[in-house]
Design a protein around this motif. Structure first.
Motif, mmCIF file in Angstrom:
data_model
loop_
_atom_site.group_PDB
_atom_site.id
_atom_site.type_symbol
_atom_site.label_atom_id
_atom_site.label_comp_id
_atom_site.label_asym_id
_atom_site.label_seq_id
_atom_site.Cartn_x
_atom_site.Cartn_y
_atom_site.Cartn_z
ATOM 1 N N THR A 151 42.164 30.410 53.203
ATOM 2 C CA THR A 151 43.274 31.703 53.445
ATOM 3 C C THR A 151 43.894 31.715 51.837
ATOM 4 O O THR A 151 43.879 32.810 51.399
ATOM 5 C CB THR A 151 44.231 31.756 54.381
ATOM 6 N N VAL A 152 44.393 30.802 51.424
ATOM 7 C CA VAL A 152 45.034 30.782 50.226
ATOM 8 C C VAL A 152 44.165 31.219 48.883
ATOM 9 O O VAL A 152 44.420 32.183 48.125
ATOM 10 C CB VAL A 152 45.740 29.238 49.936
ATOM 11 N N VAL A 153 43.052 30.258 49.006
ATOM 12 C CA VAL A 153 41.873 30.904 47.892
ATOM 13 C C VAL A 153 41.637 32.130 47.958
ATOM 14 O O VAL A 153 41.385 32.822 46.946
ATOM 15 C CB VAL A 153 40.889 29.739 47.931
ATOM 16 N N SER A 154 41.112 32.661 49.124
ATOM 17 C CA SER A 154 40.600 33.907 49.408
ATOM 18 C C SER A 154 41.703 34.990 49.160
ATOM 19 O O SER A 154 41.542 36.023 48.309
ATOM 20 C CB SER A 154 40.319 34.018 50.839
ATOM 21 N N THR A 155 42.914 34.749 49.364
ATOM 22 C CA THR A 155 43.892 35.713 49.231
ATOM 23 C C THR A 155 44.317 35.824 47.773
ATOM 24 O O THR A 155 44.558 36.847 47.238
ATOM 25 C CB THR A 155 45.133 35.433 50.070
ATOM 26 N N ALA A 156 44.600 34.781 47.018
ATOM 27 C CA ALA A 156 44.998 34.664 45.751
ATOM 28 C C ALA A 156 43.737 35.096 44.739
ATOM 29 O O ALA A 156 44.117 36.161 43.760
ATOM 30 C CB ALA A 156 45.074 33.197 45.378
ATOM 31 N N THR A 157 42.393 34.792 45.268
ATOM 32 C CA THR A 157 41.495 35.523 44.496
ATOM 33 C C THR A 157 41.428 37.022 44.614
ATOM 34 O O THR A 157 41.321 37.821 43.549
ATOM 35 C CB THR A 157 40.111 34.943 44.875
ATOM 36 N N ASN A 158 41.621 37.549 45.778
ATOM 37 C CA ASN A 158 41.742 39.076 46.059
ATOM 38 C C ASN A 158 42.757 39.591 45.185
ATOM 39 O O ASN A 158 42.635 40.707 44.685
ATOM 40 C CB ASN A 158 41.774 39.269 47.581
ATOM 41 N N TYR A 159 43.916 39.099 45.346
ATOM 42 C CA TYR A 159 45.178 39.970 44.664
ATOM 43 C C TYR A 159 44.648 39.933 43.342
ATOM 44 O O TYR A 159 44.930 40.834 42.525
ATOM 45 C CB TYR A 159 46.411 38.934 44.962
ATOM 46 N N ILE A 160 44.407 38.824 42.374
ATOM 47 C CA ILE A 160 44.360 38.694 41.146
ATOM 48 C C ILE A 160 43.049 39.489 40.587
ATOM 49 O O ILE A 160 42.995 40.457 39.639
ATOM 50 C CB ILE A 160 44.123 37.333 40.691
ATOM 51 N N VAL A 161 42.013 39.398 41.173
ATOM 52 C CA VAL A 161 40.630 40.074 40.903
ATOM 53 C C VAL A 161 40.916 41.768 41.186
ATOM 54 O O VAL A 161 40.564 42.471 40.300
ATOM 55 C CB VAL A 161 39.632 39.721 41.756
ATOM 56 N N SER A 162 41.814 42.105 42.297
ATOM 57 C CA SER A 162 41.990 43.300 42.640
ATOM 58 C C SER A 162 43.032 44.065 41.267
ATOM 59 O O SER A 162 42.655 45.101 40.800
ATOM 60 C CB SER A 162 42.761 43.633 43.948
ATOM 61 N N ALA A 163 43.941 43.175 40.802
ATOM 62 C CA ALA A 163 44.842 43.576 39.917
ATOM 63 C C ALA A 163 43.802 43.780 38.484
ATOM 64 O O ALA A 163 43.994 44.773 37.867
ATOM 65 C CB ALA A 163 45.880 42.470 39.445
ATOM 66 N N ILE A 164 43.129 42.986 38.219
ATOM 67 C CA ILE A 164 42.068 42.999 37.156
ATOM 68 C C ILE A 164 41.160 44.183 37.281
ATOM 69 O O ILE A 164 41.022 45.033 36.042
ATOM 70 C CB ILE A 164 41.105 41.701 37.008
ATOM 71 N N PHE A 165 40.659 44.379 38.064
ATOM 72 C CA PHE A 165 39.993 45.601 38.177
ATOM 73 C C PHE A 165 40.615 46.888 38.183
ATOM 74 O O PHE A 165 40.191 47.964 37.608
ATOM 75 C CB PHE A 165 39.141 45.750 39.955
ATOM 76 N N GLY A 166 41.943 47.066 38.844
ATOM 77 C CA GLY A 166 42.633 48.126 38.774
ATOM 78 C C GLY A 166 42.931 48.478 37.340
ATOM 79 O O GLY A 166 42.993 49.591 37.210
ATOM 80 N N ILE A 167 43.298 47.363 36.521
ATOM 81 C CA ILE A 167 43.750 47.678 35.183
ATOM 82 C C ILE A 167 42.533 48.307 34.471
ATOM 83 O O ILE A 167 42.622 49.051 33.569
ATOM 84 C CB ILE A 167 44.126 46.283 34.501
ATOM 85 N N ILE A 168 41.331 47.305 34.613
ATOM 86 C CA ILE A 168 40.278 47.762 33.709
ATOM 87 C C ILE A 168 39.810 49.072 34.131
ATOM 88 O O ILE A 168 39.205 49.911 33.025
ATOM 89 C CB ILE A 168 39.190 46.551 33.642
ATOM 90 N N LEU A 169 39.334 49.184 35.465
ATOM 91 C CA LEU A 169 38.517 50.380 35.835
ATOM 92 C C LEU A 169 39.353 51.602 36.016
ATOM 93 O O LEU A 169 38.954 52.656 35.737
ATOM 94 C CB LEU A 169 37.792 50.127 37.216
ATOM 95 N N PHE A 170 40.432 51.473 36.573
ATOM 96 C CA PHE A 170 41.401 52.552 36.716
ATOM 97 C C PHE A 170 42.717 52.992 36.145
ATOM 98 O O PHE A 170 43.329 53.860 36.380
ATOM 99 C CB PHE A 170 41.721 52.571 38.445
#
Length: 142
Positions: free
Chosen positions: A90-109
């Motif tokens: 849960t920790v690894v999945s949640t942390a990865t989701n938060y960070i990668v979502s932020a990176i995609f949000g910054i780059i793509l949107f």
């Protein structure tokens, strides 16, 4: 890469972030601007063709969103099966989701994430890690 085969949890987190990206794209009005640019040979004066292309791209994004969400559960279940406790997965999945979502949000949107957002994200991840370590400590004392 990760101990206890938590790479499945890492992939689940990335898949969740990708599912969010494709979900946003499937209903995004920004596609109205992007799709005509993607298809250079499309006649930009033909609105029916552009609407059809937008519909096709939105459908593909919707299908990719469903595929990514299905892969999240597949990889997350594999992570749960390969670890002794559900907390590390849960920790690894949640942390990865938060960070990668932020990176995609910054780059793509072009989304802005400020200090407060990153602080909150770090606190959530630290809290999950503390819970995970506390559960390990409690299991060792029993």
């Amino acid at each position: 890469m990760f101990p206890g085969k938590l790479q499945f949890a890492f992939i689940a987190g990335i898949s969740a972030a990708l599912g969010s990206v494709f979900g946003k794209l499937s209903g995004s009005p920004e596609l109205l601007e992007v799709v005509p640019k993607l298809f250079i040979y499309a006649d930009t004066q033909n609105l029916d063709l552009i609407e059809y292309l937008i519909f096709i791209v939105q459908g593909i994004c919707f299908a990719l969103m469903i595929f990514c969400n299905a892969s999240v559960w597949s990889f997350y279940v594999r992570a749960l099966q390969s670890s002794n406790s559900s907390l590390p997965a849960t920790v690894v999945s949640t942390a990865t989701n938060y960070i990668v979502s932020a990176i995609f949000g910054i780059i793509l949107f072009g989304e802005a994430t400020g200090f407060l957002w990153w602080t909150g994200t770090c606190l959530v991840i630290i809290g999950l890690a503390l819970i995970s370590n506390g559960a390990k400590s409690a299991a060792k004392t029993d």
